[in-house]
Design a protein around this motif. Sequence first.
Motif, mmCIF file in Angstrom:
data_model
loop_
_atom_site.group_PDB
_atom_site.id
_atom_site.type_symbol
_atom_site.label_atom_id
_atom_site.label_comp_id
_atom_site.label_asym_id
_atom_site.label_seq_id
_atom_site.Cartn_x
_atom_site.Cartn_y
_atom_site.Cartn_z
ATOM 1 N N THR A 200 39.577 39.017 38.937
ATOM 2 C CA THR A 200 38.302 38.762 39.608
ATOM 3 C C THR A 200 37.657 37.486 39.097
ATOM 4 O OG1 THR A 200 36.074 39.630 39.984
ATOM 5 C CG2 THR A 200 37.111 40.288 37.931
ATOM 6 N N SER A 201 37.250 36.632 40.013
ATOM 7 C CA SER A 201 36.457 35.461 39.626
ATOM 8 C C SER A 201 35.884 34.834 40.893
ATOM 9 C CB SER A 201 37.290 34.439 38.846
ATOM 10 O OG SER A 201 38.007 33.615 39.708
ATOM 11 N N PHE A 202 35.078 33.815 40.703
ATOM 12 C CA PHE A 202 34.507 33.151 41.884
ATOM 13 C C PHE A 202 34.138 31.719 41.532
ATOM 14 C CE2 PHE A 202 31.351 35.670 39.635
ATOM 15 C CZ PHE A 202 30.324 34.780 39.386
ATOM 16 N N ALA B 103 33.275 37.805 35.754
ATOM 17 C CA ALA B 103 32.776 38.852 34.844
ATOM 18 C C ALA B 103 33.884 39.288 33.889
ATOM 19 C CB ALA B 103 32.307 40.055 35.671
ATOM 20 N N SER B 104 35.074 38.698 34.056
ATOM 21 C CA SER B 104 36.250 39.264 33.395
ATOM 22 C C SER B 104 36.247 39.159 31.875
ATOM 23 C CB SER B 104 37.518 38.614 33.949
ATOM 24 O OG SER B 104 37.552 37.238 33.625
ATOM 25 N N LYS B 105 35.778 38.033 31.316
ATOM 26 C CA LYS B 105 35.818 37.908 29.850
ATOM 27 C C LYS B 105 34.784 38.830 29.219
ATOM 28 C CE LYS B 105 39.062 35.520 29.757
ATOM 29 N NZ LYS B 105 40.349 35.872 29.269
ATOM 30 N N THR B 106 33.555 38.772 29.729
ATOM 31 C CA THR B 106 32.454 39.495 29.089
ATOM 32 C C THR B 106 32.602 41.007 29.235
ATOM 33 O OG1 THR B 106 31.066 37.640 29.662
ATOM 34 C CG2 THR B 106 29.936 39.642 28.968
ATOM 35 N N VAL C 262 46.315 31.431 47.946
ATOM 36 C CA VAL C 262 45.490 32.302 47.104
ATOM 37 C C VAL C 262 45.254 33.629 47.829
ATOM 38 C CG1 VAL C 262 43.250 32.519 45.968
ATOM 39 C CG2 VAL C 262 44.376 30.293 46.081
ATOM 40 N N PRO C 263 45.666 34.727 47.215
ATOM 41 C CA PRO C 263 45.471 36.021 47.880
ATOM 42 C C PRO C 263 44.001 36.439 47.869
ATOM 43 C CG PRO C 263 46.399 36.332 45.690
ATOM 44 C CD PRO C 263 46.296 34.851 45.904
ATOM 45 N N SER C 264 43.676 37.368 48.760
ATOM 46 C CA SER C 264 42.289 37.863 48.770
ATOM 47 C C SER C 264 42.058 38.667 47.488
ATOM 48 C CB SER C 264 42.055 38.742 49.999
ATOM 49 O OG SER C 264 42.850 39.903 49.899
ATOM 50 N N THR C 265 40.797 38.782 47.122
ATOM 51 C CA THR C 265 40.496 39.479 45.864
ATOM 52 C C THR C 265 40.606 40.991 46.085
ATOM 53 O OG1 THR C 265 38.290 38.831 46.499
ATOM 54 C CG2 THR C 265 39.147 37.878 44.506
ATOM 55 N N PRO C 266 41.213 41.689 45.119
ATOM 56 C CA PRO C 266 41.462 43.120 45.300
ATOM 57 C C PRO C 266 40.162 43.942 45.322
ATOM 58 C CG PRO C 266 42.520 42.267 43.297
ATOM 59 C CD PRO C 266 41.688 41.173 43.837
ATOM 60 N N PRO C 267 40.166 45.064 46.045
ATOM 61 C CA PRO C 267 38.948 45.869 46.150
ATOM 62 C C PRO C 267 38.405 46.325 44.792
ATOM 63 C CG PRO C 267 40.849 47.021 47.105
ATOM 64 C CD PRO C 267 41.275 45.625 46.832
ATOM 65 N N LEU C 268 39.297 46.669 43.880
ATOM 66 C CA LEU C 268 38.814 47.158 42.580
ATOM 67 C C LEU C 268 38.125 46.036 41.797
ATOM 68 C CD1 LEU C 268 41.696 49.536 41.416
ATOM 69 C CD2 LEU C 268 39.566 50.107 42.616
ATOM 70 N N ALA C 269 38.595 44.807 41.994
ATOM 71 C CA ALA C 269 37.983 43.664 41.315
ATOM 72 C C ALA C 269 36.530 43.512 41.744
ATOM 73 C CB ALA C 269 38.759 42.394 41.645
#
Length: 403
Positions: free
Chosen positions: A262-264, A251-254, A284-291
Amino acid sequence: MKDTLSQSSTEHTDFASQLPVEKTVFDQVIDRKNTGSLKWEKYAGKDVLPMWVADMDFAVAEPIQNALIDRLSHPVYGYSVQSDDLKQTIAEHLKAEYGWTIDTDWLVFLPGVVTGLAVSCRAFCKDNDKIMVNPPIYHHFYDSHEGKRQSLVKIPLHKQGTRWTYDLDSMRVACANDLSMIMMCTPHNPTGTVFTQAELLQVGNMCAEHDMMIISDEIHCDLVIDKSSKHIPTAVACPEHADRIVTLMSASKTWNLAGLNTSFAIISNASVRERFVSACQSIVPSTPPLAMVATQAAYAAGGPWRQTLLSYLWDNYKIIESELNTIQGLRLEPLQATYLAWVDATDLGLENTAAYFEQHGVGLSSGEQFGQAQYVRINFACPASVLREGLSRIRSAVEALPG
Ligand SMILES: Cc1ncc(COP(=O)(O)O)c(C=O)c1O
């Protein structure tokens, strides 16, 4: 639940009164200096307008900011897992926008799409393997593989009419040379091409014939600004080849969340997914909560904002088109997606075009990093007033060149 307005977001209208969010929201000039912004810090203390790296100078949609504030008000920010709600929201977005039905088990969360490219090289390529990329292309396509352990086979896009697209004949010839993977960028950065079903299927068929993996970077998928085009995920365009496809989205670009990491990945084949996940281990670290919070809010409630954004970006694109058409020596490539204008500056005859414009107060991306040195890329995701100032500086810079 997903807002129904977001489901019709590709049908954005040009009639400002019918847009769900006021266009004037995007006219607001926000001072990003001293916020640690990569884009703005590059020119700290200098009178240079940054129009380079791909983030937008717009405030995030209100529902996203509210969700973040809400989460921040809980004072513990430990390791996080992705909720079923988030996975379901992503699945609903893909269904609504692209008619793509996914199983939420197919999702692998990542801190970035570039991470997904690098992980793919490690997961699916051995020593001495060859990977196809199609220049010009987003620069990290050139450096995501494992240094000398794999090599890139570069088959440039070619121009068909006004569009940059795949040169399938040359690609087929190259494939005979035992390639293991292709890294695609669709919609395409920097040319802005939205590939058609037929084009994607031809690439898919070619890869299947030569037993190649397909890594499809679709980070710009929700940014189709030309209403006559529609993004088709590669896995939707060629479902018969889905087992060899890894799709990377965010969702990061839009929604302008690039700093939130954040990505998947979407990987339907279980053993392919396993290889991908195992290549992530310990790296690869886990994705942050805010992301996660921001991503969920973007897909669940950011549709109306996106609808207006697309319309605003289209207006900005039209401003660039009309301005650049009257500046001799510059030629804008028509685009269907992204907020990145690809501009041919060959006729200016400059050795380093981006450096020249920088000296004249506007910071563009040099085409060299994408593989076409005579081009520059202009990021037009900024208030129209800022865009006009940037274009005026570009005009003055060109006019200052000796006749
Ligand atoms: C095609 C493409 N892929 C990946 C990225 C970066 O993705 P991330 O920040 O999620 O690593 C960009 C950023 O501009 C991009 O244009």
